[in-house]
Design a protein around this motif. Structure first.
Motif: not given
Length: 318
Positions: A134, A136, A188, A191, A203, A205, A212, A215, A225
């Motif tokens: 992911v 962002h 959430k 995604l 992720v 971020e 955050t 995620s 993350l």
């Protein structure tokens, strides 16, 4: 020389164009005639003294420049401060030669945003082929490059988030498999749905706040993350180590300045790979707009309001 100077901390209103003496390059430093200076979120934090390192006044903001040295080298350099000016001083160890095939905007896009995307994917989340990632703020400076690098390095599914239809279209054009509205109230679930009903592996971020938090909840077992900014100026919820263990997840932080404390020349390794990809047409920096010195307040206003995409630069000649 003409430069932008800050004499009090605050928002874009504290940025003033003025005349200052030329800087002097001491031993181990280079004087650079600035062709373009990069504009980054970090500059907005410097202006209000909310950055990771404390700012001191008076200050000329701007941490990165591209231009020519007095001996004719074309370099891109990290200067810390002083970049929003016609001339700047850079440590020799933080200046890298720019290949002829790489233009000024691309060079500036690689030194912070490109290197950040490289480090986040290589060192923070250790992206493996086939994993989902992911990204962002996928239409931003780091995001546009992270999307492309993730695809080039074999990500199974790249999920981009962005705040407008135009920005989401850009992320898809750059190689994202799916784009999600950054204003989605239940990030959430959004995604997980974007990943075909499966939790996500990695992720990147930089928003902060509930983005955050949501995620983290979307991570698969052994998901990672990497947190590298807080554009919303809102703190995420505290993370409890027990919660990490119960879901086998990892959260890490990244500040590019720490790369220079690693053994070996990690930055040169990153830039060499990034410049080679750019020169070969496999990686492009999205130009987000060019501003003159007199437009610097508008540049910061646009950046803070998330009205921009890609790499923003300042032209000190106008």
């Amino acid at each position: 020389m003409r430069a932008v100077q800050i004499t009090e901390f605050g928002g874009p209103e504290v940025l003033h164009v003025t005349e200052l003496p030329d800087p002097v390059a001491g031993p181990g430093h280079l004087l650079v005639d600035v062709a373009r200076a990069g504009i980054n979120y970090a500059d907005t934090h410097q202006a209000e003294n909310s950055y990771l390192s404390e700012s001191t006044l008076p200050m000329v903001p701007g941490g990165e420049v591209v231009g020519a040295t007095r001996d004719g080298r074309r370099v891109v350099a990290l200067v810390g401060t002083g970049g929003y000016a016609e001339r700047a001083v850079a440590p020799e160890t933080l200046a890298w030669d720019v290949p002829d095939a790489v233009d000024d905007v691309t060079a500036l896009g690689m030194i912070v945003q490109g290197a950040s995307a490289w480090v986040l994917l290589r060192r923070n989340v250790h992206l493996a082929p086939g994993e989902s990632v992911v990204v962002h703020a996928a239409a931003g400076g780091v995001g546009t490059l992270a999307v492309q690098l993730a695809k080039a390095w074999g990500a199974g599914r790249v999920i981009a988030t962005a705040s407008s239809e135009e920005k989401r279209a850009l992320a898809l054009e750059l190689g994202a498999d799916v784009a999600v509205d950054a204003n989605e109230p239940n990030m959430k679930d959004a995604l997980i749905e974007a990943n075909g009903g499966r939790r996500v592996d990695t992720v990147l971020e930089m928003t902060g706040g509930t983005v955050t938090d949501e995620s983290m909840k979307a991570l698969a077992p052994f998901g990672r993350l990497a947190f590298y900014g807080m554009a919303s100026r809102k703190e995420p919820s505290p993370v409890r180590p027990a919660a990490l263990m119960s879901h086998s997840t990892t959260i890490s932080g990244m500040w590019l300045a720490h790369v220079f404390q690693l053994p070996g020349d990690v930055m040169r390794t990153a830039l060499t790979e990034l410049f080679d990809l750019a020169a070969g047409g496999r990686l492009r920096v999205v130009g987000g707009g060019e501003y003159g010195l007199g437009e610097v307040r508008r540049a910061h206003e646009d950046l803070r309001a998330r009205r921009t995409s890609g790499k923003l630069v300042l032209d000190p000649s106008r």
